[in-house]
Design an enzyme around this catalytic site. Structure first.
Site, PDB file in Angstrom:
ATOM      1  N   PHE A   1       1.246   3.414   6.874  1.00  0.00           N
ATOM      2  CA  PHE A   1      -0.051   3.592   7.530  1.00  0.00           C
ATOM      3  C   PHE A   1      -1.130   3.268   6.511  1.00  0.00           C
ATOM      4  O   PHE A   1      -1.153   3.833   5.418  1.00  0.00           O
ATOM      5  CB  PHE A   1      -0.188   5.045   8.006  1.00  0.00           C
ATOM      6  CG  PHE A   1      -1.497   5.387   8.635  1.00  0.00           C
ATOM      7  CD1 PHE A   1      -1.740   5.060   9.959  1.00  0.00           C
ATOM      8  CD2 PHE A   1      -2.475   6.039   7.907  1.00  0.00           C
ATOM      9  CE1 PHE A   1      -2.948   5.389  10.555  1.00  0.00           C
ATOM     10  CE2 PHE A   1      -3.690   6.380   8.495  1.00  0.00           C
ATOM     11  CZ  PHE A   1      -3.929   6.050   9.823  1.00  0.00           C
TER      12      PHE A   1
ATOM     13  N   HIS B   1       0.833  -1.207   0.000  1.00  0.00           N
ATOM     14  CA  HIS B   1       0.000   0.000   0.000  1.00  0.00           C
ATOM     15  C   HIS B   1       0.864   1.252   0.000  1.00  0.00           C
ATOM     16  O   HIS B   1       1.922   1.288   0.618  1.00  0.00           O
ATOM     17  CB  HIS B   1      -0.938  -0.001   1.213  1.00  0.00           C
ATOM     18  CG  HIS B   1      -2.102  -0.908   1.016  1.00  0.00           C
ATOM     19  ND1 HIS B   1      -3.322  -0.466   0.600  1.00  0.00           N
ATOM     20  CD2 HIS B   1      -2.202  -2.243   1.137  1.00  0.00           C
ATOM     21  CE1 HIS B   1      -4.137  -1.499   0.480  1.00  0.00           C
ATOM     22  NE2 HIS B   1      -3.469  -2.594   0.792  1.00  0.00           N
TER      23      HIS B   1
ATOM     24  N   GLU C   1      -9.668   6.579  -4.131  1.00  0.00           N
ATOM     25  CA  GLU C   1      -9.908   6.545  -2.683  1.00  0.00           C
ATOM     26  C   GLU C   1      -9.292   7.747  -1.986  1.00  0.00           C
ATOM     27  O   GLU C   1      -9.944   8.394  -1.161  1.00  0.00           O
ATOM     28  CB  GLU C   1      -9.368   5.232  -2.103  1.00  0.00           C
ATOM     29  CG  GLU C   1     -10.166   4.023  -2.569  1.00  0.00           C
ATOM     30  CD  GLU C   1      -9.414   2.697  -2.535  1.00  0.00           C
ATOM     31  OE1 GLU C   1     -10.014   1.687  -2.934  1.00  0.00           O
ATOM     32  OE2 GLU C   1      -8.231   2.672  -2.125  1.00  0.00           O
TER      33      GLU C   1
ATOM     34  N   SER D   1      -6.487   3.360  -5.651  1.00  0.00           N
ATOM     35  CA  SER D   1      -5.896   4.210  -4.607  1.00  0.00           C
ATOM     36  C   SER D   1      -6.062   5.690  -4.934  1.00  0.00           C
ATOM     37  O   SER D   1      -6.334   6.498  -4.045  1.00  0.00           O
ATOM     38  CB  SER D   1      -4.415   3.882  -4.409  1.00  0.00           C
ATOM     39  OG  SER D   1      -4.257   2.644  -3.760  1.00  0.00           O
TER      40      SER D   1
ATOM     41  N   MET E   1      -5.288   2.916   5.942  1.00  0.00           N
ATOM     42  CA  MET E   1      -6.612   3.220   6.474  1.00  0.00           C
ATOM     43  C   MET E   1      -7.604   3.206   5.325  1.00  0.00           C
ATOM     44  O   MET E   1      -7.320   3.743   4.256  1.00  0.00           O
ATOM     45  CB  MET E   1      -6.612   4.595   7.150  1.00  0.00           C
ATOM     46  CG  MET E   1      -7.933   4.995   7.745  1.00  0.00           C
ATOM     47  SD  MET E   1      -7.759   6.570   8.640  1.00  0.00           S
ATOM     48  CE  MET E   1      -9.491   6.983   8.846  1.00  0.00           C
ATOM     49  N   ALA E   2      -8.750   2.582   5.550  1.00  0.00           N
ATOM     50  CA  ALA E   2      -9.836   2.628   4.572  1.00  0.00           C
ATOM     51  C   ALA E   2     -10.420   4.036   4.641  1.00  0.00           C
ATOM     52  O   ALA E   2     -11.137   4.366   5.574  1.00  0.00           O
ATOM     53  CB  ALA E   2     -10.892   1.572   4.892  1.00  0.00           C
TER      54      ALA E   2
END
Length: 175
Positions: A126, A74, A94, A91, A128-129
C-alpha cells in the site's frame, strides 16, 4: 515573492550529478530520474513542480511491469522496516510526520493486518503520500482502497508515488 528553485539546479547538472542529486526521489528507482534527465531539462525544471511533472511523466509512461517495480520498492506503512529502523531517510521522515511512529500496539496490529491483506490482494505494498495526513486517515484509506480492482489500484499507487516525488522535491528548494 521569490522563485523557489531546487539545489542543485537540475538544468545545470550532467547526468552523474543529476542522478547523485535526484536519483533517490523515486524509492530505490534511479532509472526514473535517469530517463527524465535523458529527455532534456531546461531552467523550467529547476522548479520542483516542473521536475516532478517531468519525472511523473516518465513513471506514467513506463510499462506496468516497471511501474510495479517502483511500487514494490516502497516499504509497508508502519511495517517491519519502519519498526526495524531500515527505511530510507525520506520514508522515515514521511512516516514520522504522519505519526506512524506513534501508533499504539492496537494500531500497529491493524496496520499489519491491512498490509498483509493488501499485499495478498494486489501483490504490492500500500503506497500513500502521507505528508499532511495522519495514521487515522491512512487506516481509513487502506480500508477504502482494498475495495479497488488491481488495475485501478496500480494506477492509484503510481499517482501516490508521483505525489510523494513532488513532496520530496519541494523539500529540496531554496530561495
Amino acid at each position: 515573492m521569490t522563485d523557489k528553485t531546487l539545489t542543485p539546479r537540475p538544468s545545470q547538472l550532467d547526468k552523474a550529478a543529476f542522478l547523485a542529486g535526484y536519483g533517490d526521489i523515486y524509492e530505490h528507482s534511479p532509472w526514473v530520474a535517469e530517463l527524465a534527465w535523458e529527455q532534456g531539462l531546461d531552467s523550467r525544471h529547476d522548479r520542483p513542480e516542473a521536475l516532478a511533472e517531468r519525472m511523473g511523466t516518465v513513471l506514467d509512461a513506463a510499462s506496468p511491469e516497471h511501474q510495479l517495480e517502483v511500487i514494490r520498492a516502497h516499504p509497508d506503512l508502519a511495517g517491519k522496516a519502519a519498526l526495524a529502523g531500515s527505511l530510507t531517510d525520506d520514508s522515515t521522515r514521511e512516516q514520522a510526520g504522519a505519526g506512524l511512529d506513534q501508533c499504539s500496539p492496537e494500531e500497529l496490529a491493524r496496520f499489519e493486518r491491512l498490509n498483509d491483506a493488501y499485499q495478498a490482494k494486489f501483490g504490492f505494498p500500500f503506497v500513500m503520500a502521507v505528508k499532511g495526513s495522519n495514521r487515522f486517515a491512512i487506516l481509513d484509506a487502506f480500508e477504502v482502497r482494498l475495495e479497488n480492482d488491481p488495475a485501478k489500484e496500480r494506477r492509484t499507487a503510481v499517482e501516490q508515488i508521483n505525489r510523494i516525488a513532488l513532496f520530496r522535491l519541494k523539500a529540496r528548494v531554496t530561495g
